[in-house]
Design an enzyme around this catalytic site. Structure first.
Site, short mmCIF file in Angstrom:
data_model
loop_
_atom_site.label_atom_id
_atom_site.label_comp_id
_atom_site.label_asym_id
_atom_site.label_seq_id
_atom_site.Cartn_x
_atom_site.Cartn_y
_atom_site.Cartn_z
CB CYS A 159 -0.93 0.02 1.21
SG CYS A 159 -0.06 0.12 2.80
CB CYS A 171 3.42 -0.10 3.39
SG CYS A 171 2.03 -0.88 4.22
CG ASP A 196 -3.69 5.94 -30.70
OD1 ASP A 196 -2.99 6.75 -31.31
OD2 ASP A 196 -3.67 4.71 -30.93
#
Length: 711
Positions: free
Chosen positions: A14, A17, A392
């Protein structure tokens, strides 16, 4: 002397962390600066410190560090312990539901529920309790309080369900991020590590890192170009799809630029190096993708932000309810301690915690059933804010392959005769234009194997050969002008095809032009209706971003109804334009399919990739992937996102209002544990049922009114 080291980090689960790891490393003696890129899973350290010392600071998450020269250990989803813990937690949860349903919530059912919570969420609880100890209130703190509260009031099944849902979301997020990181790193694996370089009067193999500007390198047919440069000898056609995204190879002659990572299809090329390896277009693309991801501020979920205020407020209120009346208003301690406990129970944020996940999980499942892969709830929420869509061209709005569109004959020649001559000459060529023509003739079941003699190919220009004693020449306008003269009428026809942005194959003899075949990249059948559906949804700003030339891009835009065109763009220019749109305050979605779109996909608020035709990097960089190249799912994704956002707001409001009403009962002293339990269970049930309404999402048909999409 300080040095800078960059390590690949394995084990992030995460962003919090990653932030904690960065702070730990910054506090190491000898470290001057440390910066973690969570999206790319890297850490850059400036100072005098060893890899082992840095790695120790990530022990709380079992992080491992790798240098750029080391092979990163990869683990499949099924080889990770967290996956099996989550699965076991789910099985125990189902067992608990079964036992609960048959014998009631007795000791055995509680044992199953508790085991499910411990196995699926022990790391969550450890971090949550540590956060509580340090007065940090993030999502893990909130989840820990929710589960403890559910256990205290005896709602073991509810607590175990919350833990299981959270464990699944963490597991999928980790898996998705790791795949994205591996894909970005694999770009270098697909490019040559050595190049055939002219040194000391001979050609030798040299590492690309050692090649200098001004060196000469040789690129044989079928090889990838090793480094950016310009052609100084030879001619060929280069497939530049990896850089420009265009499907039709480009002719390269002396003086023309070539890019690392592109494919030399036909001739031998001698190239003078114009950029160092680390400055090549491909290297910059990889760097841009990583930087674009790291710059994108990860939007904190409302629950995370609210938890920092909500959770401590509830704790303070409960404490105040328990002690203030007895101390200052002669209240009975036992009664008010009971009221304080009831406040803690009613304040247990189970409904609030589940209000968003239940809606997100349901919406993600509904999207998956309709062929849309969304890589997390945040992207689902962001999609609902879109007001500008950039496309695109090749492989997104078009099919990405040239097809025959027109046949023009100079005189009264039969079309079948003309095409069989062309196909007989082109049948052994692998050039995309030749393949398209041969396929066109094959579909008509015409003979294309007439005997060809004196066959000759002029790389990058055209071919020639004799059939029945007559010499024929096939190629571009510039090639045929060297063989035969064009009449005014023929020149006018060529100009007309050019204005329509079509590519020409001209057949001629030395006497005159026989005819020509026009080819172009065909527009997807659904493209026009998709753009129309977007406009009906209120998205008026649609933009075409392409590396193709202006005329071709404008033709496609006119056909599908796109309002704005930006052509002749390199990958970094696409990214810069998308960034400029974001800087102007717009919420932008970028829809692409190639490696050249990866940076723009990462820069947009929401990056969307076409599934089957998309490159690995585009797919892994994108936030949303349309499976089976089905662009018709775009309006559905936007509408599903908008409805999900509405239901999430309803759920949050509903859970908070019910909590508030229950808390107001404290004033007359009417709040009991039973009322608290009913309020908590009722709120959880209501938000769950409300979230499940998203299961009714129906597939959007782009040729219908968009308000029929979700009923």
């Amino acid at each position: 002397m300080s040095r800078m080291e960059k390590y690949v980090v394995q084990g992030f689960t995460c962003a919090h962390c990653a932030s904690q790891f960065e702070n730990n490393v910054k506090q190491l003696p000898g470290v001057e600066e440390a910066e973690v890129n969570f999206q790319a899973s890297t850490i850059t350290v400036i100072g005098n410190v060893t890899k082992k010392d840095v790695e120790k600071e990530g022990a709380f998450e079992n992080l491992k560090l790798y240098t750029k020269d080391e092979q990163v250990e990869t683990k499949s989803l099924w080889s990770q312990s967290s996956t099996w813990r989550t699965l076991i937690s789910g099985l125990l949860l189902l067992s608990g539901f079964f036992v609960h349903g048959v014998w009631g919530e007795e000791l055995l059912a509680i044992l199953f529920y508790a085991s499910s919570m411990v196995i699926g969420g022990y790391s969550l609880f450890l971090q949550g309790l540590k956060n509580l100890f340090h007065a940090r209130f993030d999502m893990k703190t909130l989840m820990t309080i929710a589960v403890i509260g559910a256990s205290i009031i005896g709602e073991w099944g509810e607590g175990a369900t919350v833990v299981f849902l959270f464990a699944i979301s963490q597991m999928l997020e980790t898996y998705s991020m790791e795949r994205a990181r591996r894909s970005i790193r694999s770009l270098f694996d697909d490019t040559p590590k050595q190049a055939r370089t002219w040194r000391n009067g001979t050609w030798i193999e040299v590492d690309v890192e050692d090649i200098m500007v001004g060196d000469r390198v040789m690129v044989h047919p079928g090889e990838k170009v090793t480094i950016d440069g310009k052609v100084i000898k030879g001619a060929s056609t280069i497939n530049q799809a990896a850089i420009t995204g265009e499907s039709i190879p480009v002719e390269k002659q002396s003086g023309d630029p070539v890019f690392a990572g592109t494919l030399n299809e036909e001739g031998h090329l001698e190239v003078e190096v114009t950029k160092l390896n680390e400055d090549s277009t491909l290297s910059k693309m990889i760097k841009v993708v990583e930087e674009a991801q790291s710059k994108r501020a990860s939007a904190q979920a409302f629950i995370d932000r609210f938890a920092t205020v909500y959770t401590p407020i509830i704790i303070v209120i409960a404490f105040a309810v328990a002690i203030v009346p007895p101390l200052f208003f002669n209240g009975i301690w036992l009664d008010w301690v009971y009221q304080g406990l009831a406040v803690l129970v009613v304040g247990c944020p189970c409904a609030l915690v589940i209000s968003t996940p239940v809606s997100i999980v349901t919406a993600l499942g509904t999207a998956a059933r309709h062929g849309i892969l969304l890589k997390g709830g945040i992207h689902l929420e962001e999609t609902g804010k879109i007001e500008t869509v950039a496309f695109d061209k090749t492989g997104t709005l078009t099919n990405g392959k040239p097809v025959v569109t027109d046949i023009w004959l100079a005189n009264e020649e039969k079309e079948a005769e003309f095409l069989t001559i062309v196909a007989s000459l082109e049948q052994h060529s692998k050039h995309p234009l030749a393949v398209a023509v041969v396929k066109y003739v094959d579909e008509k079941n015409w003979n294309n194997d007439r005997e060809v003699t004196n066959f000759h190919s002029e790389t990058g220009k055209g071919i020639s050969g004799k059939i029945d004693g007559i010499s024929y020449y096939i190629g571009s306008e510039s090639f045929i002008t060297q063989v035969s003269e064009f009449t005014d009428h023929t020149q006018a026809v060529i100009q007309q095809f050019k204005e329509e942005a079509k590519t020409l194959m001209i057949l001629a003899t030395k006497k005159d032009v026989i005819g020509m075949i026009a080819l172009s990249d065909s527009v997807r059948e659904e493209s026009k209706s998709i753009v129309s559906a977007l406009h009906h949804l209120g998205i008026r700003n649609t933009i075409l971003l392409t590396g193709d030339h202006e005329r071709s891009a404008q033709v496609i835009a006119n056909q599908v109804g796109i309002s704005e065109v930006k052509a002749n763009l390199l990958p970094n220019e696409k990214m810069s334009y998308v960034q400029s749109l974001r800087d102007s305050g717009r919420h932008v979605a970028m829809v692409g399919d190639g490696v050249n779109d990866a940076a723009a996909l990462a820069t947009a608020n929401v990056g969307m990739a076409m599934g089957g035709a998309g490159s690995d990097v585009a797919l892994e960089t994108a936030d949303i992937v349309f499976m089976k190249d089905d662009l018709s799912k775009l309006p559905f994704a936007i509408q599903l996102s908008r409805r999900t956002k509405t239901i999430i707001k309803q759920n949050i409001t509903l859970s908070l209002v019910l909590k508030l009403l229950a808390l107001l009962l404290v004033i007359p002293g009417w709040l009991t544990l039973w009322i608290a339990i009913v309020a908590d269970m009722g709120a959880t049930l209501l938000v769950t049922l409300n979230g499940l309404r998203l299961l009714k999402g129906k597939k959007v048909h782009s040729n219908k009114q968009s308000d029929n999409a979700l009923n």
